[in-house]
Write an enzyme that holds these catalytic residues in place. Structure first.
Site, PDB file in Angstrom:
ATOM      1  N   GLU A 174       3.229   5.499   5.802  1.00  0.00           N
ATOM      2  CA  GLU A 174       3.282   5.023   6.265  1.00  0.00           C
ATOM      3  C   GLU A 174       4.970   4.782   6.490  1.00  0.00           C
ATOM      4  O   GLU A 174       6.254   4.579   6.297  1.00  0.00           O
ATOM      5  CB  GLU A 174       3.009   3.051   6.741  1.00  0.00           C
ATOM      6  CG  GLU A 174       1.954   3.346   6.751  1.00  0.00           C
ATOM      7  CD  GLU A 174       1.567   1.840   6.902  1.00  0.00           C
ATOM      8  OE1 GLU A 174       2.210   1.325   6.630  1.00  0.00           O
ATOM      9  OE2 GLU A 174       0.280   1.648   7.116  1.00  0.00           O
ATOM     10  N   GLU A 368      -6.272   4.471   6.023  1.00  0.00           N
ATOM     11  CA  GLU A 368      -6.952   3.316   5.530  1.00  0.00           C
ATOM     12  C   GLU A 368      -6.875   2.755   7.158  1.00  0.00           C
ATOM     13  O   GLU A 368      -6.965   2.921   8.130  1.00  0.00           O
ATOM     14  CB  GLU A 368      -4.761   2.700   5.419  1.00  0.00           C
ATOM     15  CG  GLU A 368      -4.373   2.781   4.187  1.00  0.00           C
ATOM     16  CD  GLU A 368      -3.047   2.025   4.889  1.00  0.00           C
ATOM     17  OE1 GLU A 368      -2.717   0.747   5.240  1.00  0.00           O
ATOM     18  OE2 GLU A 368      -1.804   2.280   3.696  1.00  0.00           O
TER      19      GLU A 368
HETATM   20  C1  BG6 Z   1      -0.524  -0.736   5.659  1.00  0.00           C
HETATM   21  C2  BG6 Z   1      -0.186  -0.611   4.712  1.00  0.00           C
HETATM   22  O1  BG6 Z   1       0.515  -0.932   6.822  1.00  0.00           O
HETATM   23  O2  BG6 Z   1      -0.932  -1.752   6.020  1.00  0.00           O
HETATM   24  C3  BG6 Z   1      -0.173  -1.801   3.697  1.00  0.00           C
HETATM   25  O3  BG6 Z   1       0.172   0.437   3.600  1.00  0.00           O
HETATM   26  C4  BG6 Z   1      -0.929  -3.291   3.632  1.00  0.00           C
HETATM   27  O4  BG6 Z   1       0.092  -1.537   2.097  1.00  0.00           O
HETATM   28  C5  BG6 Z   1      -1.610  -2.742   4.514  1.00  0.00           C
HETATM   29  O5  BG6 Z   1      -1.475  -4.237   3.364  1.00  0.00           O
HETATM   30  C6  BG6 Z   1      -2.053  -3.808   5.355  1.00  0.00           C
HETATM   31  O6  BG6 Z   1      -1.006  -4.830   6.042  1.00  0.00           O
HETATM   32  P1  BG6 Z   1      -1.317  -6.350   5.317  1.00  0.00           P
HETATM   33  O7  BG6 Z   1      -0.182  -6.813   5.472  1.00  0.00           O
HETATM   34  O8  BG6 Z   1      -2.106  -6.855   5.538  1.00  0.00           O
HETATM   35  O9  BG6 Z   1      -1.275  -6.485   3.584  1.00  0.00           O
END
Ligand code: BG6
Length: 470
Positions: A174, A368
């Site tokens: 990111e 993701e």
């Molecule tokens: C992304 C990141 O922004 O979102 C992850 O690359 C992160 O590291 C994921 O865990 C989900 O966000 P969160 O804050 O719910 O863990």
């Protein structure tokens, strides 16, 4: 940094993520504040061995000691790929050492060997919000050009070591999120920088050069390896058809696309001059930077996709979106939200895929996508996470639509396959996995792994290559 733990094992150094605390007594609405704005005081306290605060990312879910069991579960689900990162601080604990730490390298050898045993391809990020803390405190983070050399040494070391084991690399997770959380992205404490926009873009420029140099090294070491950039892509839509809303949306979306524009095309886009002038940013560069960025763009584009948001040029009287919506924005009345306020928009994923492919014509990897929720364990270790199944099903359907549209999507790794510490809130109870980990927000619990209902569901999805979604 969210699963591995064992931060005091095998000579590992502290990373920037290791300074985030979880404190129940803090009001819930402030939990993401530290993620966006790290303070000097907190960084200092985190380095004090007598600090009595709880630092969840130092413990993760102890993947370090559970990796065999966890990988066996991933294999049982039929994983073809496992997305992970290498902790820079296991290999170079402070970041500026000349020689790598053998114990750290050996750990990832064991992880890669275990993956190979099951035919699972690793997709490895080199820096997932985990630069050595020492480089932030002693060198001032990525604003300092010297960090490029330290990073390239780290990258070259792991490219050489894992040459036969890893084919897919992501230099920075990111990379566009420096805008929202500069400490964890470029190791900069905002308090120290009167002109923070300058610091962010200078740090980003150094990361662009580092990405190009790492790509160059990677290709020299292993010509068949593939390198991809990674952005957080929150789709933005105009709140209305007011031309001002449309223009505002383009500008806001460019704040993320700027990063893929540079890394995928190999040059700063035409709108940079105006954007920098408006922010009073003047980059310090070296003559060779431009050529390096041009010669070594990425092979593929990966991104995270969780939500979309609306944009208005006149937000004053409109309801703002809540939760960790990194770019803020306006609540879209057509969309439901998760329990953390993230606006769920599966069709937005199809749009995002089409937009990115139209713009770059490079293969796309969804690195993701998932739903953070508070799961409940019922009697007999039963966890009915139908909400997660439905979120993932709706998004996967839209990937299929995008593929029919002609988009080259070559991979999908949902976030995250096993419960872990939340990046933004440092909670354990914000869960994403197919596998539950018996551990609470303060790290208490047996760490026992329990399969959720989604475990069997996803197994069928993989076995049928996405055909069987019900
Ligand atoms: C992304 C990141 O922004 O979102 C992850 O690359 C992160 O590291 C994921 O865990 C989900 O966000 P969160 O804050 O719910 O863990």
């Amino acid at each position: 940094m969210q699963v591995e733990g064992a931060s005091d094992v095998g000579g590992k150094g502290l990373s920037v993520s290791d300074v985030y605390i979880f404190d129940e007594s803090m009001p819930k609405e402030n939990w993401t504040d530290q993620w966006h704005m790290m303070t000097h005081r907190q960084v200092e306290e985190a380095q004090d061995p007598s600090s009595d605060k709880y630092y969840p990312k130092r413990h993760g879910v102890d993947f370090y000691h559970h990796y065999k069991e966890d990988i066996a579960l991933f294999a049982e689900m039929g994983f073809k790929v496992y997305r992970m990162s290498i902790a820079w601080t296991r290999i170079f604990p402070n970041g500026d050492e000349l020689e790598p730490n053998e114990a750290g390298l050996a750990f990832y050898d064991r992880v890669f060997d275990e993956l190979e045993k099951y035919g699972i391809e690793p997709l490895v990020s080199l820096s997932h919000y985990e630069m050595p803390l020492y480089l932030a405190t002693e060198y001032g983070g990525w604003v300092n050009r010297k960090v490029i050399d330290f990073y390239v040494r780290f990258a070259t070391t792991v490219f050489n070591r894992y040459k036969g084991k890893v084919k897919y690399w992501i230099p920075f997770n990111e990379i566009n999120c420096v805008k929202h959380h500069p400490f964890v992205s470029i190791g900069v404490v905002e308090e120290n920088h009167p002109h923070i926009e300058q610091a962010k873009f200078q740090g980003a420029h150094h990361q662009f050069v580092a990405s190009a140099l790492a790509t160059k090294a990677c290709k020299e070491i292993n010509p068949v390896a593939k390198v991809g950039c990674m952005i957080s892509y929150q789709l933005l839509v105009p709140y209305s058809c007011d031309p001002d809303d449309i223009q505002k949306t383009i500008e806001k979306q460019r704040e993320s696309l700027f990063f893929t524009d540079v890394l995928a095309r190999g040059y700063y886009p035409a709108y940079t001059a105006r954007m920098f002038a408006e922010k009073s940013v003047k980059l310090e560069t070296e003559p060779e930077d431009e050529q390096m960025i041009k010669e070594f763009p990425v092979d593929f584009i990966s991104f995270s996709y969780y939500m979309s948001s609306a944009v208005s040029a006149h937000p004053e009287n409109l309801e703002g979106a809540v939760g960790n919506l990194i770019t803020g924005g306006i609540k879209n009345p057509y969309l439901p939200t998760s329990d953390w306020g993230w606006q769920i928009d599966p069709k937005g994923l199809r749009t995002a895929l089409n937009q990115l492919y139209d713009r770059y014509q490079k293969p796309l990897f969804i690195a993701e996508n998932g739903l953070g929720a508070a799961d409940v364990v019922e009697e007999g270790d039963v966890i009915i996470d139908d909400y997660r199944i439905s979120y993932l099903r709706d998004h996967i359907k839209q990937i299929k639509e995008a593929i029919i549209d002609g988009v080259d999507v070559f991979g999908y790794t949902s976030w995250g396959c096993i419960d872990m510490i939340s990046a933004s809130t440092s909670q354990m109870s914000k869960r994403y996995g197919y596998i539950y980990v018996d551990q609470d927000d303060l790290g208490r619990g047996t760490k026992r792994r329990i399969k959720k209902k989604s475990f069997e569901w996803y197994k069928n999805v993989i076995a049928s290559n996405g055909e069987q979604l019900d």
